[in-house]
Design a protein around this motif. Structure first.
Motif, PDB file in Angstrom:
ATOM      1  N   THR A  63       0.828  -1.203   0.000  1.00 39.13           N
ATOM      2  CA  THR A  63       0.000   0.000   0.000  1.00 39.13           C
ATOM      3  C   THR A  63       0.859   1.248   0.000  1.00 39.13           C
ATOM      4  OG1 THR A  63      -1.963   1.001   1.015  1.00 39.13           O
ATOM      5  CG2 THR A  63      -0.254   0.218   2.525  1.00 39.13           C
ATOM      6  N   GLY A  64       0.320   2.306  -0.533  1.00 36.56           N
ATOM      7  CA  GLY A  64       0.978   3.601  -0.575  1.00 36.56           C
ATOM      8  C   GLY A  64       0.083   4.566  -1.318  1.00 36.56           C
ATOM      9  N   LEU A  65       0.318   5.857  -1.123  1.00 38.01           N
ATOM     10  CA  LEU A  65      -0.524   6.880  -1.726  1.00 38.01           C
ATOM     11  C   LEU A  65       0.341   7.873  -2.496  1.00 38.01           C
ATOM     12  CD1 LEU A  65      -3.547   7.648  -1.755  1.00 38.01           C
ATOM     13  CD2 LEU A  65      -3.089   9.143   0.180  1.00 38.01           C
ATOM     14  N   SER A  87       4.283   7.295  -3.860  1.00 36.61           N
ATOM     15  CA  SER A  87       4.545   6.039  -3.142  1.00 36.61           C
ATOM     16  C   SER A  87       3.569   4.958  -3.577  1.00 36.61           C
ATOM     17  CB  SER A  87       4.450   6.257  -1.632  1.00 36.61           C
ATOM     18  OG  SER A  87       5.458   7.131  -1.198  1.00 36.61           O
ATOM     19  N   GLY A  88       2.352   5.352  -3.907  1.00 35.60           N
ATOM     20  CA  GLY A  88       1.359   4.406  -4.405  1.00 35.60           C
ATOM     21  C   GLY A  88       1.746   3.838  -5.759  1.00 35.60           C
ATOM     22  N   HIS A  89       2.287   4.688  -6.626  1.00 36.64           N
ATOM     23  CA  HIS A  89       2.750   4.199  -7.940  1.00 36.64           C
ATOM     24  C   HIS A  89       3.870   3.175  -7.754  1.00 36.64           C
ATOM     25  CE1 HIS A  89       0.308   7.018 -10.117  1.00 36.64           C
ATOM     26  NE2 HIS A  89       0.880   8.063  -9.535  1.00 36.64           N
ATOM     27  N   ILE A  90       4.780   3.476  -6.856  1.00 36.22           N
ATOM     28  CA  ILE A  90       5.887   2.555  -6.575  1.00 36.22           C
ATOM     29  C   ILE A  90       5.343   1.271  -5.946  1.00 36.22           C
ATOM     30  CG2 ILE A  90       7.988   2.232  -5.197  1.00 36.22           C
ATOM     31  CD1 ILE A  90       8.368   5.347  -5.557  1.00 36.22           C
ATOM     32  N   ARG A 129      -3.186 -14.036   7.463  1.00 39.54           N
ATOM     33  CA  ARG A 129      -1.925 -14.679   7.059  1.00 39.54           C
ATOM     34  C   ARG A 129      -1.071 -13.808   6.150  1.00 39.54           C
ATOM     35  NH1 ARG A 129      -2.164 -20.797   6.377  1.00 39.54           N
ATOM     36  NH2 ARG A 129      -1.032 -20.204   4.516  1.00 39.54           N
ATOM     37  N   ASP A 130      -1.543 -12.579   5.879  1.00 37.87           N
ATOM     38  CA  ASP A 130      -0.844 -11.671   4.976  1.00 37.87           C
ATOM     39  C   ASP A 130       0.250 -10.891   5.691  1.00 37.87           C
ATOM     40  OD1 ASP A 130      -2.690 -12.489   3.061  1.00 37.87           O
ATOM     41  OD2 ASP A 130      -3.930 -10.688   3.267  1.00 37.87           O
ATOM     42  N   ILE A 131       1.020 -10.183   4.898  1.00 38.14           N
ATOM     43  CA  ILE A 131       2.005  -9.209   5.365  1.00 38.14           C
ATOM     44  C   ILE A 131       1.642  -7.881   4.703  1.00 38.14           C
ATOM     45  CG2 ILE A 131       4.411  -8.460   5.202  1.00 38.14           C
ATOM     46  CD1 ILE A 131       5.170 -11.426   5.071  1.00 38.14           C
ATOM     47  N   LEU A 132       1.724  -6.801   5.447  1.00 41.05           N
ATOM     48  CA  LEU A 132       1.495  -5.482   4.877  1.00 41.05           C
ATOM     49  C   LEU A 132       2.846  -4.815   4.613  1.00 41.05           C
ATOM     50  CD1 LEU A 132      -0.464  -3.196   4.075  1.00 41.05           C
ATOM     51  CD2 LEU A 132      -0.271  -2.381   6.450  1.00 41.05           C
ATOM     52  N   LEU A 133       3.065  -4.423   3.371  1.00 39.83           N
ATOM     53  CA  LEU A 133       4.238  -3.642   2.995  1.00 39.83           C
ATOM     54  C   LEU A 133       3.732  -2.233   2.714  1.00 39.83           C
ATOM     55  CD1 LEU A 133       7.183  -3.231   2.186  1.00 39.83           C
ATOM     56  CD2 LEU A 133       6.666  -4.283  -0.018  1.00 39.83           C
ATOM     57  N   ALA A 134       4.041  -1.300   3.615  1.00 42.21           N
ATOM     58  CA  ALA A 134       3.500   0.056   3.542  1.00 42.21           C
ATOM     59  C   ALA A 134       4.582   1.041   3.128  1.00 42.21           C
ATOM     60  CB  ALA A 134       2.917   0.447   4.894  1.00 42.21           C
ATOM     61  N   LEU A 135       4.295   1.817   2.101  1.00 44.13           N
ATOM     62  CA  LEU A 135       5.230   2.829   1.608  1.00 44.13           C
ATOM     63  C   LEU A 135       4.655   4.214   1.850  1.00 44.13           C
ATOM     64  CD1 LEU A 135       5.796   0.195  -0.141  1.00 44.13           C
ATOM     65  CD2 LEU A 135       6.761   1.750  -1.799  1.00 44.13           C
ATOM     66  N   ILE A 152       3.924  -5.920   9.641  1.00 45.77           N
ATOM     67  CA  ILE A 152       4.053  -4.732   8.814  1.00 45.77           C
ATOM     68  C   ILE A 152       5.533  -4.497   8.491  1.00 45.77           C
ATOM     69  CG2 ILE A 152       3.674  -2.232   8.672  1.00 45.77           C
ATOM     70  CD1 ILE A 152       1.506  -2.645  10.874  1.00 45.77           C
ATOM     71  N   ILE A 153       5.796  -4.275   7.214  1.00 46.07           N
ATOM     72  CA  ILE A 153       7.107  -3.822   6.775  1.00 46.07           C
ATOM     73  C   ILE A 153       6.861  -2.401   6.276  1.00 46.07           C
ATOM     74  CG2 ILE A 153       9.004  -4.117   5.142  1.00 46.07           C
ATOM     75  CD1 ILE A 153       8.147  -7.115   4.979  1.00 46.07           C
ATOM     76  N   ALA A 154       7.494  -1.419   6.890  1.00 46.45           N
ATOM     77  CA  ALA A 154       7.278  -0.027   6.527  1.00 46.45           C
ATOM     78  C   ALA A 154       8.509   0.566   5.846  1.00 46.45           C
ATOM     79  CB  ALA A 154       6.936   0.779   7.781  1.00 46.45           C
ATOM     80  N   LEU A 155       8.272   1.215   4.744  1.00 50.25           N
ATOM     81  CA  LEU A 155       9.342   1.931   4.023  1.00 50.25           C
ATOM     82  C   LEU A 155       8.938   3.387   3.930  1.00 50.25           C
ATOM     83  CD1 LEU A 155       9.943  -0.497   1.016  1.00 50.25           C
ATOM     84  CD2 LEU A 155      11.280  -0.319   3.101  1.00 50.25           C
TER      85      LEU A 155
END
Length: 124
Positions: free
Chosen positions: A50-52, A55-58, A92-98, A121-124
């Motif tokens: 996810t991202g907005l 960051s959303g495009h990436i 069971r998911d992982i969230l990768l947040a940008l 959560i993996i945050a970038l």
């Protein structure tokens, strides 16, 4: 109008800037990187990215790359998540947040939901 030589010089300067950025990024790889890689490898569900804005495009590109290389993944638009799509994020998911600033309200709300659901959560 630029001459061919000027265009070549600009191209070379651009690549030199990118090389410096890659070298700087290389120096920042740490145990956090290892932890994120292992978390993704061991994921029993999907990598939800996810991202907005930019960051959303990436984030869309990252999700597409994961999916095309065999890791189950998809992009979750954070605004859409707040208006009914949060259920797409499962236990069971992982969230990768940008988020470039780290302060994008919609992304933060998706992260809060994931945290309540004990979704890593993996945050970038």
């Amino acid at each position: 109008m630029l001459t061919p030589e000027q265009i070549i010089k600009l191209g070379q300067e651009t690549l030199a800037i990118e090389v410096k950025a890659l070298v700087a990024a290389e120096a920042k790889i740490s145990q956090n990187f290892v932890d994120a890689c292992l978390l993704i490898k061991q994921c029993g569900g999907k990598v939800v990215v996810t991202g907005l804005g930019k960051s959303g495009h990436i984030a869309r590109k990252i999700a597409a790359t994961f999916a095309s290389t065999g890791t189950s993944a998809f992009f979750l638009h954070p605004s859409e998540a707040l208006h009914g799509d949060m259920g797409m994020l499962q236990a069971r998911d992982i969230l990768l947040a940008l988020a470039y600033s780290g302060e994008t309200a919609e992304v933060i709300e998706v992260c809060k939901f994931a945290k309540r659901q004990q979704i890593p959560i993996i945050a970038l």
